[in-house]
Scaffold this active site. Sequence first.
Site, mmCIF file in Angstrom:
data_model
loop_
_atom_site.group_PDB
_atom_site.id
_atom_site.type_symbol
_atom_site.label_atom_id
_atom_site.label_comp_id
_atom_site.label_asym_id
_atom_site.label_seq_id
_atom_site.Cartn_x
_atom_site.Cartn_y
_atom_site.Cartn_z
ATOM 1 N N GLN A 47 2.302 1.864 -3.442
ATOM 2 C CA GLN A 47 1.288 2.426 -4.324
ATOM 3 C C GLN A 47 1.075 3.916 -4.032
ATOM 4 O OE1 GLN A 47 -0.307 1.479 -6.933
ATOM 5 N NE2 GLN A 47 -1.846 3.095 -7.067
ATOM 6 N N GLU A 48 1.166 4.279 -2.769
ATOM 7 C CA GLU A 48 0.947 5.676 -2.375
ATOM 8 C C GLU A 48 2.126 6.575 -2.749
ATOM 9 O OE1 GLU A 48 -1.531 7.245 -1.260
ATOM 10 O OE2 GLU A 48 -2.947 5.769 -0.504
ATOM 11 N N SER A 49 3.343 6.139 -2.435
ATOM 12 C CA SER A 49 4.484 7.064 -2.517
ATOM 13 C C SER A 49 5.726 6.499 -3.186
ATOM 14 C CB SER A 49 4.885 7.491 -1.101
ATOM 15 O OG SER A 49 5.409 6.373 -0.386
ATOM 16 N N ALA B 133 0.840 -1.209 0.000
ATOM 17 C CA ALA B 133 0.000 0.000 0.000
ATOM 18 C C ALA B 133 0.869 1.250 0.000
ATOM 19 C CB ALA B 133 -0.933 -0.016 1.202
ATOM 20 N N TYR C 237 -6.392 1.079 -7.861
ATOM 21 C CA TYR C 237 -5.556 1.235 -6.670
ATOM 22 C C TYR C 237 -5.434 -0.104 -5.919
ATOM 23 C CZ TYR C 237 -4.430 3.051 -1.929
ATOM 24 O OH TYR C 237 -3.884 3.296 -0.693
#
Length: 476
Positions: free
Chosen positions: A303-305, A300, A430
């Site tokens: 995927q975010e940063s 996760a 996502y």
Amino acid sequence: MIKTLFIILLCGILSSCEPIDIQQIDIASSAPKRTVLKVGTLYGPQIYLNSDQGESGFDFEMAQRFADYLAVPLEMIPYTNRKQLFAALKENKIDIIAAGIAKTPNRGQQFKLGPTLYKVNQVLVYKEGTPEPKDIGTLSGEITVMANSSSVNILTKLQKDYPELMWNQVNDKDNEELFALIANGELNYTISDSNSLLINQRFLPELRAGMILEEKVEVMWLLPPKNSDRLMSQLLAFWHKERRAGTLEHLNEKYFGHVKRFDYVDTRAFIRAIDNILPEYRSFFEQYAGELDWRKLAAASYQESHWNPSARSPTGVRGMMMLTQPTATYVGVDDRLDAEQSIRGGAFYLKDMMERLPDTIPEVQRIWFALASYNIGLGHVEDARRLTESMGMDPSAWRDVKKVLPLLQQAKYYKQTRYGYARGSEAVHYVDSIRRYYDTLVWIDLQTKNIDVIEDHEKIEVIAEEVSDNLRGSEQ
């Protein structure tokens, strides 16, 4: 005397590390018939894996459900190749083969075929950067396939139209080993079912799908040709029950639904980041994941940063877990650009989302709903669940809700909801991306552990040899 005991101890350790030859075990005599369901299988991400997270795989989960239906324990017996597997079924050492086996005329003559699990295309596989094969009759290299696989049947049929077509069959390598040799440039081509290729592209992004050689091939279980009528009758009744319950659709979504979007550049970048960036932050993911698998938290975060603690977006979210300021305040994060604080806060917020979800959502699927909520908000996910139910689908099944989430971008649907418009298709993408990253992390973790076991084994062998040499020297 002490040295002798040490050698005996080392020999005991070494023998315990040797793989068990399943052919040497007479499993047919280990228990009375039908007090256990003995299922022969092959290793593979979509078939059967046994890791520190437990057993998994499409075929494993279906086999476990069938054993529960029969009210007997399940015994999964993995074999190293198809020849051994088919021989075990003919010799009644196992009750069923559940190993992602494709239907062929020859198998239909040798065994009883169960109902269809799913359908795949058989494709030619080659390496990225080499010329794309356009014509099966004019390939620039050799095709290598597993012996006793459905690929042999396909090539035999093709040879009628292309008499010059030649191929190489191997008995000592499985599908994944052939994939690795293709990716390394050591082989020119192999043949694979489309699902296996998509799954393995997450770990070996150099693999490419060439021409489709056969479409919509049925994948099924195999039963013994004799004395299996009762088991077949039970299997058909079980299949009917599970199909009506949506189990097949659920497992198809779980194992194959998120692998259809393949991005070569992104996959290569992720694998490099696992080597170069993740080691610096892995301990934080492990520390704050709690009961959640740390690799899901790490996926996760990527995927975010992309594991960049200084990441910022124009909308104001920041850090490893890309927290908004209100969310950071809620989870007690003072500095969103501090990697440890961000991971701690993101883990807390994700677990909080999971706890706030309705109890009707199964435990194994709660993480996907929570991640979607992390992306677009719990209110929008609840809107999608209500829409899902109004359409006659299951609001507690991710496979159904992910079909409905993109509808939140259409006025005719979002005007019916409490929270209105949301980028539902983005939330689906996502979650699918995180699932692919997670699968890659699991696979690399397994490979690393296997290498560690081999290295430990080799170290013990070296020590044993040195001790033996010292003893011989002292005796002389």
